[in-house]
Design a protein around this motif. Structure first.
Motif, PDB file in Angstrom:
ATOM      1  N   ASN A   1       0.866  -1.179   0.000  1.00 41.65           N
ATOM      2  CA  ASN A   1       0.000   0.000   0.000  1.00 41.65           C
ATOM      3  C   ASN A   1       0.905   1.231   0.000  1.00 41.65           C
ATOM      4  OD1 ASN A   1      -1.860   2.006   0.321  1.00 41.65           O
ATOM      5  ND2 ASN A   1      -2.574   1.339   2.344  1.00 41.65           N
TER       6      ASN A   1
ATOM      7  N   GLN B   1       0.716   3.723   2.860  1.00 42.54           N
ATOM      8  CA  GLN B   1       1.444   3.375   4.086  1.00 42.54           C
ATOM      9  C   GLN B   1       2.933   3.656   3.931  1.00 42.54           C
ATOM     10  OE1 GLN B   1      -0.265   2.659   6.870  1.00 42.54           O
ATOM     11  NE2 GLN B   1       1.746   3.059   7.760  1.00 42.54           N
TER      12      GLN B   1
ATOM     13  N   ASP C   1      -7.104   5.626  -0.435  1.00 39.22           N
ATOM     14  CA  ASP C   1      -6.366   4.760   0.492  1.00 39.22           C
ATOM     15  C   ASP C   1      -7.170   3.468   0.631  1.00 39.22           C
ATOM     16  OD1 ASP C   1      -4.758   3.642   2.372  1.00 39.22           O
ATOM     17  OD2 ASP C   1      -5.274   5.036   3.980  1.00 39.22           O
ATOM     18  N   PRO C   2      -6.626   2.324   0.347  1.00 38.84           N
ATOM     19  CA  PRO C   2      -5.255   2.056  -0.081  1.00 38.84           C
ATOM     20  C   PRO C   2      -5.041   2.257  -1.574  1.00 38.84           C
ATOM     21  CG  PRO C   2      -6.453  -0.014   0.114  1.00 38.84           C
ATOM     22  CD  PRO C   2      -7.415   1.078   0.490  1.00 38.84           C
TER      23      PRO C   2
ATOM     24  N   PHE D   1      -2.660   0.204  -4.160  1.00 41.62           N
ATOM     25  CA  PHE D   1      -1.756  -0.947  -4.189  1.00 41.62           C
ATOM     26  C   PHE D   1      -0.861  -0.976  -5.420  1.00 41.62           C
ATOM     27  CE2 PHE D   1      -5.064  -2.932  -1.371  1.00 41.62           C
ATOM     28  CZ  PHE D   1      -4.243  -3.066  -0.266  1.00 41.62           C
TER      29      PHE D   1
END
Ligand code: ADP
Length: 224
Positions: free
Chosen positions: A81, A84, A111-112, A114
């Motif tokens: 992610n 993050q 969010d998220p 990927f």
């Protein structure tokens, strides 16, 4: 093409030798630094003493960056992610930002988000980019980070600084080995960025204007 292959092999061998030499230089350097720190310089020696330590730290930094560059691609690609990763990177850069009066603004449009990649290497990319932005700002300024998924199926990370910016020539030279305009620079940071982004099948776009600031965009393919 056979000759080309041979050359590639030769280059790889030289690279490996240079990397192990760089690695071997580190240990005696650590010993030297340790013993120098035990010395008690007199007042008039203090300046030279500080300079010696600074130069040793510089050698260490060059070696660290060189080792990152020469490391074989032992990449560990996993689902990541990006939100993050950027949050972690900003947290790591925060102390330095406060010290330089740089305000970091973060905008995540989703969010998220990927992508597939190596978490540590991706963090390295953003740490280097944020550091460059902060270095460009010198004293007061804003560094903003935007992350979104675009229509081309890419994650787009845009890092904008209100710093000194670059001339057209500087933009051209960016990412070539040892190109630096900084007193304490190594000129390897952007090479590392380019290498890692290439390995992730990504792209980098640079927009910059002398005296106004820079925007560096990293595009990485979204994972399905
Ligand atoms: P270093 O940071 O050690 O100089 P880099 O490869 O990361 O090495 O950067 C090379 C040069 O590119 C810098 O010295 C600087 O002149 C220029 N540069 C990189 N990023 C920026 C930026 N955000 N703003 C202005 N100049 C930059």
């Amino acid at each position: 093409t056979e000759q080309m292959l041979l050359n590639t092999e030769k280059l790889a061998a030289v690279g490996q030798m240079a990397a192990s030499a760089a690695h071997e230089i580190r240990n005696p350097l650590t010993t030297i630094r340790g013993f120098i720190q035990l010395l008690e310089p007199s007042f008039h020696q203090q300046e030279h003493y500080d300079l010696v330590l600074e130069e040793i730290d510089r050698i260490n930094l060059i070696i660290s960056e060189f080792l990152i560059l020469s490391k074989p691609q032992a990449t560990c690609f996993e689902q990541q992610n990006l939100v993050q990763i950027l949050k972690d990177t900003v947290a790591l850069s925060q102390p330095q930002a406060s010290m330089h009066n740089v305000q970091i603004q973060v905008h995540f449009f989703a969010d998220p988000i990927f992508i597939r990649g190596d978490g540590n290497q991706l963090k390295q990319v953003f740490i280097n980019l944020i550091k460059n932005g902060m270095d460009a700002i010198e004293s007061h300024g804003v560094l903003s980070i935007h992350l979104k998924a675009n229509e081309q199926g890419e994650a787009a990370v845009k890092i904008t600084d209100t710093g000194i910016g670059m001339t057209e020539t500087q933009i051209q030279k960016l990412g070539t080995p040892f190109f630096t305009t900084k007193k304490e620079g190594t000129g390897l940071g952007f090479m590392i960025i380019k290498r890692i982004v290439n390995q992730h099948n990504g792209k980098i776009e640079v927009k910059s204007k002398k005296g106004e600031g820079s925007t560096i965009t990293v595009l990485l393919p979204l994972s399905e």
